[in-house]
Design a protein around this motif. Structure first.
Motif, PDB file in Angstrom:
ATOM      1  N   CYS A 118       7.407  -1.319  -3.106  1.00  0.00           N
ATOM      2  CA  CYS A 118       6.835  -0.227  -2.334  1.00  0.00           C
ATOM      3  C   CYS A 118       7.938   0.641  -1.766  1.00  0.00           C
ATOM      4  O   CYS A 118       9.115   0.338  -1.861  1.00  0.00           O
ATOM      5  CB  CYS A 118       5.879  -0.736  -1.256  1.00  0.00           C
ATOM      6  SG  CYS A 118       6.693  -1.516   0.137  1.00  0.00           S
ATOM      7  N   SER A 156      -4.108   3.004  -3.189  1.00  0.00           N
ATOM      8  CA  SER A 156      -2.669   3.218  -3.298  1.00  0.00           C
ATOM      9  C   SER A 156      -2.332   4.034  -4.537  1.00  0.00           C
ATOM     10  O   SER A 156      -3.085   4.060  -5.506  1.00  0.00           O
ATOM     11  CB  SER A 156      -1.947   1.869  -3.388  1.00  0.00           C
ATOM     12  OG  SER A 156      -2.144   1.120  -2.224  1.00  0.00           O
ATOM     13  N   SER A 216       0.848  -1.186   0.000  1.00  0.00           N
ATOM     14  CA  SER A 216       0.000   0.000   0.000  1.00  0.00           C
ATOM     15  C   SER A 216       0.882   1.233   0.000  1.00  0.00           C
ATOM     16  O   SER A 216       2.101   1.137   0.058  1.00  0.00           O
ATOM     17  CB  SER A 216      -0.914  -0.006   1.226  1.00  0.00           C
ATOM     18  OG  SER A 216      -0.132  -0.041   2.391  1.00  0.00           O
TER      19      SER A 216
END
Ligand code: ZN
Length: 237
Positions: A134, A164, A92
């Motif tokens: 990420c 996201s 995320s």
């Protein structure tokens, strides 16, 4: 494996005493071997880990330590499994998605093998791999059959939480992910601008692709199901 070395002089000439201890026939030192995971002694672990830290292939480690390659592989898998525990299931925040192609071909659809030219008369097919990175550097990747939107969009839906920010290039497969609840940020591959101006995202996945390709060559192929292990290692490194 299972060879016990004398902790003092590292001689292999060690025999078992009736009290369960070991005695080195070279320097006469008596000791109790410490049993660690996989029934390796502390010294054996130390030796394998040392070469692992230097990013040696299992074959190289086997050659340098004299341990069987199978044992070395089992040990490295144990290490990588431990390192893998930090890789999250769901990404995320700001994530980067990208795909790459590994050289070589599929063998039995299970094993990526090194490009062996046209020796077998088969056409060499590049194998696509899709990855998600990420902000904190965690990576997830999977070998995919193709890079069409039917293949990639479900993967994004599965691995990236809605809301996201997804950084991606202009490739057509990703069109339409905005309608699936993601904030879509296009990046230009040529300029390698994955970051939102802070510069800490540049070459993120590119770095991992390079790493995976080096590993692939040094190991002479990586099994599909083992890719998560290498992700764990990469993230950790
Ligand atoms: Zn000794």
């Amino acid at each position: 494996m299972g060879k016990i070395l004398c902790p003092k002089c590292r001689s292999k000439k060690v025999y078992l005493l009736s009290n369960g201890k070991r005695k080195c026939s070279q320097c006469k030192y008596e000791f109790t071997p410490h049993r660690l995971p996989l029934h390796l002694t502390r010294d054996q672990w130390r030796e394998i880990i040392r070469w692992f830290l230097l990013e040696q292939s299992s074959q190289n480690i086997s050659l340098r330590t004299g341990f069987e390659r199978k044992s070395v592989l089992r040990t490295l898998t144990y290490v990588r499994t431990s390192l893998m525990k930090d890789v999250p299931e769901i990404f995320s925040g700001t994530v980067e998605v990208d795909e790459t192609y590994l050289g070589g071909q599929w063998k039995n659809k299970r094993r990526l093998i090194r490009d062996q030219g046209s020796k077998r008369g088969r056409s060499t097919k590049k194998q696509p791999v899709f990855g998600i990175l990420c902000r904190n550097g965690m990576v997830w990747a999977e070998v995919v059959d193709d890079v069409g939107s039917e293949t990639l969009q479900p993967l994004i839906s599965k691995k990236v939480s809605a809301g996201s920010i997804v950084c991606l290039d202009t490739w057509k497969a990703y069109n339409g992910i905005a309608s699936r609840g993601y904030v879509n940020r296009l990046v230009n591959h040529g300029e390698k601008q994955y970051s939102d101006g802070k510069g800490n995202h540049n070459n993120g996945l590119e770095g991992f692709w390079g790493y995976l390709k080096r590993k692939l060559v040094s190991e002479g192929g990586i099994q599909r199901e083992k890719i998560p292990l290498y992700l764990g290692e990469y993230v950790w490194r």
